[in-house]
Design a protein around this motif. Sequence first.
Motif, PDB file in Angstrom:
ATOM      1  N   LEU A 123       0.816  -1.224   0.000  1.00 21.65           N
ATOM      2  CA  LEU A 123       0.000   0.000   0.000  1.00 21.65           C
ATOM      3  C   LEU A 123       0.845   1.267   0.000  1.00 21.65           C
ATOM      4  N   THR A 124       2.146   1.133   0.151  1.00 21.77           N
ATOM      5  CA  THR A 124       3.105   2.259   0.168  1.00 21.77           C
ATOM      6  C   THR A 124       2.557   3.451   0.950  1.00 21.77           C
ATOM      7  N   ASN A 125       2.402   4.610   0.298  1.00 19.47           N
ATOM      8  CA  ASN A 125       2.001   5.809   1.043  1.00 19.47           C
ATOM      9  C   ASN A 125       0.508   5.879   1.333  1.00 19.47           C
ATOM     10  N   LEU A 126      -0.239   4.838   1.007  1.00 16.15           N
ATOM     11  CA  LEU A 126      -1.646   4.781   1.404  1.00 16.15           C
ATOM     12  C   LEU A 126      -1.827   4.097   2.749  1.00 16.15           C
ATOM     13  N   VAL A 127      -0.765   3.463   3.244  1.00 12.48           N
ATOM     14  CA  VAL A 127      -0.922   2.540   4.362  1.00 12.48           C
ATOM     15  C   VAL A 127      -1.502   3.186   5.613  1.00 12.48           C
ATOM     16  N   ASP A 128      -1.216   4.477   5.844  1.00 12.50           N
ATOM     17  CA  ASP A 128      -1.704   5.137   7.054  1.00 12.50           C
ATOM     18  C   ASP A 128      -2.938   6.004   6.818  1.00 12.50           C
ATOM     19  N   LEU A 129      -3.485   5.975   5.622  1.00 13.23           N
ATOM     20  CA  LEU A 129      -4.643   6.813   5.333  1.00 13.23           C
ATOM     21  C   LEU A 129      -5.920   6.194   5.905  1.00 13.23           C
TER      22      LEU A 129
ATOM     23  N   ARG B 278       0.088   3.227  -5.185  1.00  9.98           N
ATOM     24  CA  ARG B 278       0.754   4.474  -4.796  1.00  9.98           C
ATOM     25  C   ARG B 278      -0.187   5.645  -5.052  1.00  9.98           C
ATOM     26  N   LEU B 279      -0.172   6.603  -4.121  1.00 13.04           N
ATOM     27  CA  LEU B 279      -1.015   7.799  -4.228  1.00 13.04           C
ATOM     28  C   LEU B 279      -0.167   9.014  -4.564  1.00 13.04           C
ATOM     29  N   ALA B 280      -0.588   9.756  -5.561  1.00  9.88           N
ATOM     30  CA  ALA B 280       0.009  11.054  -5.874  1.00  9.88           C
ATOM     31  C   ALA B 280      -1.063  12.121  -5.669  1.00  9.88           C
ATOM     32  N   ARG B 281      -0.610  13.325  -5.299  1.00  8.64           N
ATOM     33  CA  ARG B 281      -1.537  14.426  -5.054  1.00  8.64           C
ATOM     34  C   ARG B 281      -1.121  15.614  -5.916  1.00  8.64           C
ATOM     35  N   PRO B 282      -1.504  15.637  -7.198  1.00  9.56           N
ATOM     36  CA  PRO B 282      -1.125  16.773  -8.060  1.00  9.56           C
ATOM     37  C   PRO B 282      -1.525  18.096  -7.418  1.00  9.56           C
TER      38      PRO B 282
ATOM     39  N   VAL C 153     -14.796 -14.816   1.060  1.00  7.79           N
ATOM     40  CA  VAL C 153     -15.157 -13.570   1.758  1.00  7.79           C
ATOM     41  C   VAL C 153     -15.107 -12.419   0.762  1.00  7.79           C
ATOM     42  N   GLU C 154     -16.164 -11.646   0.744  1.00 10.68           N
ATOM     43  CA  GLU C 154     -16.205 -10.430  -0.071  1.00 10.68           C
ATOM     44  C   GLU C 154     -16.045  -9.227   0.854  1.00 10.68           C
ATOM     45  N   LEU C 155     -15.131  -8.349   0.501  1.00 12.28           N
ATOM     46  CA  LEU C 155     -14.860  -7.148   1.296  1.00 12.28           C
ATOM     47  C   LEU C 155     -15.154  -5.898   0.473  1.00 12.28           C
ATOM     48  N   GLU C 156     -15.573  -4.852   1.146  1.00 11.91           N
ATOM     49  CA  GLU C 156     -15.753  -3.547   0.492  1.00 11.91           C
ATOM     50  C   GLU C 156     -14.820  -2.539   1.154  1.00 11.91           C
ATOM     51  N   TRP C 157     -14.018  -1.880   0.331  1.00  8.28           N
ATOM     52  CA  TRP C 157     -13.056  -0.876   0.802  1.00  8.28           C
ATOM     53  C   TRP C 157     -13.583   0.512   0.462  1.00  8.28           C
ATOM     54  N   ALA C 158     -13.407   1.449   1.399  1.00  4.05           N
ATOM     55  CA  ALA C 158     -13.749   2.860   1.164  1.00  4.05           C
ATOM     56  C   ALA C 158     -12.620   3.710   1.740  1.00  4.05           C
ATOM     57  N   TRP C 159     -11.892   4.373   0.863  1.00  4.64           N
ATOM     58  CA  TRP C 159     -10.720   5.167   1.261  1.00  4.64           C
ATOM     59  C   TRP C 159     -11.083   6.649   1.343  1.00  4.64           C
ATOM     60  N   ASP C 160     -10.608   7.280   2.405  1.00  2.00           N
ATOM     61  CA  ASP C 160     -10.665   8.742   2.517  1.00  2.00           C
ATOM     62  C   ASP C 160      -9.259   9.254   2.224  1.00  2.00           C
ATOM     63  N   LEU C 161      -8.960   9.425   0.957  1.00  2.76           N
ATOM     64  CA  LEU C 161      -7.592   9.696   0.522  1.00  2.76           C
ATOM     65  C   LEU C 161      -7.086  11.077   0.915  1.00  2.76           C
ATOM     66  N   ASP C 162      -7.999  12.031   1.080  1.00  2.00           N
ATOM     67  CA  ASP C 162      -7.570  13.377   1.452  1.00  2.00           C
ATOM     68  C   ASP C 162      -7.936  13.728   2.885  1.00  2.00           C
TER      69      ASP C 162
END
Length: 643
Positions: free
Chosen positions: A63-69, A146-150, A94-103
């Motif tokens: 997850l690189t820089n997403l790991v702590d989000l 990996r997450l980038a934030r232009p 098992v089916e999982l649903e992910w929801a990321w709050d990237l910002d």
Amino acid sequence: MRRRAAAGAALVGVVASAGLVACSGSGAAGGSEHERVAHELAEALETGETTYLWTGVDLAEHLTNLVDLPRRVAVTEVGEPHVLADDGPRVADVELEWAWDLDADGTDDWTYATSTQLMEDQDGAWRAPFDAAALAPELAAGGELRLARPAPERGDIRDGGGRPIVTARPVHRVGIDKTALPEPLTDEQLRAAAVDLAEFVGLDDPVAYADRVLASGPRAFVEIITVRQGSDDVQLDALADIPGAVALPGELPLAPTATWARPLLGRAGEATAEIVEESDGAVRPSDVVGLSGLQRTYDTHLRGVPGLVVTHDLGGESTVLLEREPEPGQDLQLSLSTDLQTAAEHVLADVAAPAGLVAIRPSTGEVLAVGNSPGTEGYDLAMRATLAPGSTFKMVTALALLRAGVGPGDVLACTESATVAGYTIRNYPGYPAAYVGDITLRDAIAQSCNSALVNARNRLSAADLADAAASLGLGQPLRVDWPAFTGSVPAEMTETELAASLIGQGDVLASPLAMATVAATIQAGEVVRPRLVVGPSELADEGALASETPPHPLTAEEAETLAELMRAVVDTGTARLLQDVPGEPVHAKTGSAEAGEGDEYRVDSWMIAFQGDLAVAALVQGGGHGAGAAGEVVESFLTEAGR
């Protein structure tokens, strides 16, 4: 190579498990054991606390820089156990649903589904083998997210006419670039290069910079200073002599010059650790944010919203899984006049002492210039000073006396000195002997006789003085976000405090902004409410609270009389140096205020004035008695303003 794929792509394969720790125990109430393990897995993936499930697995590798989000991981379906093969163990899908709050703004930015399997061991306990595909479908094939934030385009700060005054301008970012080293250096050599660069640019703590360089990664660029393109502050050609030292081209939001309204506007740059921490995730270490002044106050409005780009990187190929364009920041429009601000900068550039100047348009209350000398060392003295205004405050005293029945031609006693409860108040050094004795109020103001006003104290109370100050806009509350001091006049004083306050000493305090407001109010004939931010509409300020008006508003007759008194100061009094200023007649009041004690004692020089629809106040700390220092600043400013 980079290609795109839709978020939530289908699951591909199952990754072999790492070392496992068995999940044992009976099933949770209301569900089977394998269902309980499924929910434990979801919770572990959401919190990142997976060590009790797996040994030797680091989520950051995938997850690189997403790991702590922040994220939510929920179980959407748990299948019935079934045998994986004829002689294999039982498994459950098992089916999982992910929801990321990237910002980190509290809302979901990226959602998708993943699938994995639980496995029953020989003892009948259910386990959750590590499966990278449970993190994201694409990871079934390996690689990493990996997450980038232009970065968004930062909004400009514009002047009253809409011209940009703080906008993206070219700069050079100076620092050590480890990829530019001619050959690998030992730590000692790298430290020496960093210290050399720090000393070359004049950094106060070269060792601290060297420590940062050594602590950075093997391909890091460690910035030390940013300089404007074309600036001669740093001789960039000389950087070639320092290993790894480079000047990388870039852009930063900057004013026309390095000093132009700097204490007011502030500056922008890479976010500090403190700003990052206070932002609750909205700001990251590399983001450009406002660091001080209005750039900091209105940073949320100016900086915009970074974009979001999530990629799956594998074998040199990058696939875009999510992309959100950055939202540009919005412009902020100030009332400042570029021409008048430039004039203020010019006349204060050579003033070594701390000095400040504020100019206001009386008809609108718009602040046209906020100038500070280099001697303020970055402090916004013009807007925030809390100092005795000296004899410029005598315009307030004059209004209080007018309301007490003393007319411009009425006689006051201008004695050599006045003693109040054992406290002696004298006239300024060199006070003209021709105006000692019985003189009119007009002459007392024009010549700035201290004793004449102190001797008239029995006609006034502290409340009278505070009321007159309010009528002239002094001490009005400002409903604004920008820091400013509009003055204060106590409504209760002792006899000696009242005597000192009558001549702008004692507990009376003001800033150049406050005293410019007094001059503007006299010219306008009504209380002027300073305005600085004029757009956009949702941020535009209206100065003093609209519902608040002085207990006794200034009348047209009072304003006219006060203007006549200020004109007398120029015609026959202490501001005669303004007689030759081109254009409409100038009205003014000089002032000097004693401050400090012992070795810290000084006399501050003040002046307020108005000419046509332009009011100004200037302060020079330690400028001395009389029109002197502040008068020269005002004279030069009005002269340049009229060109």
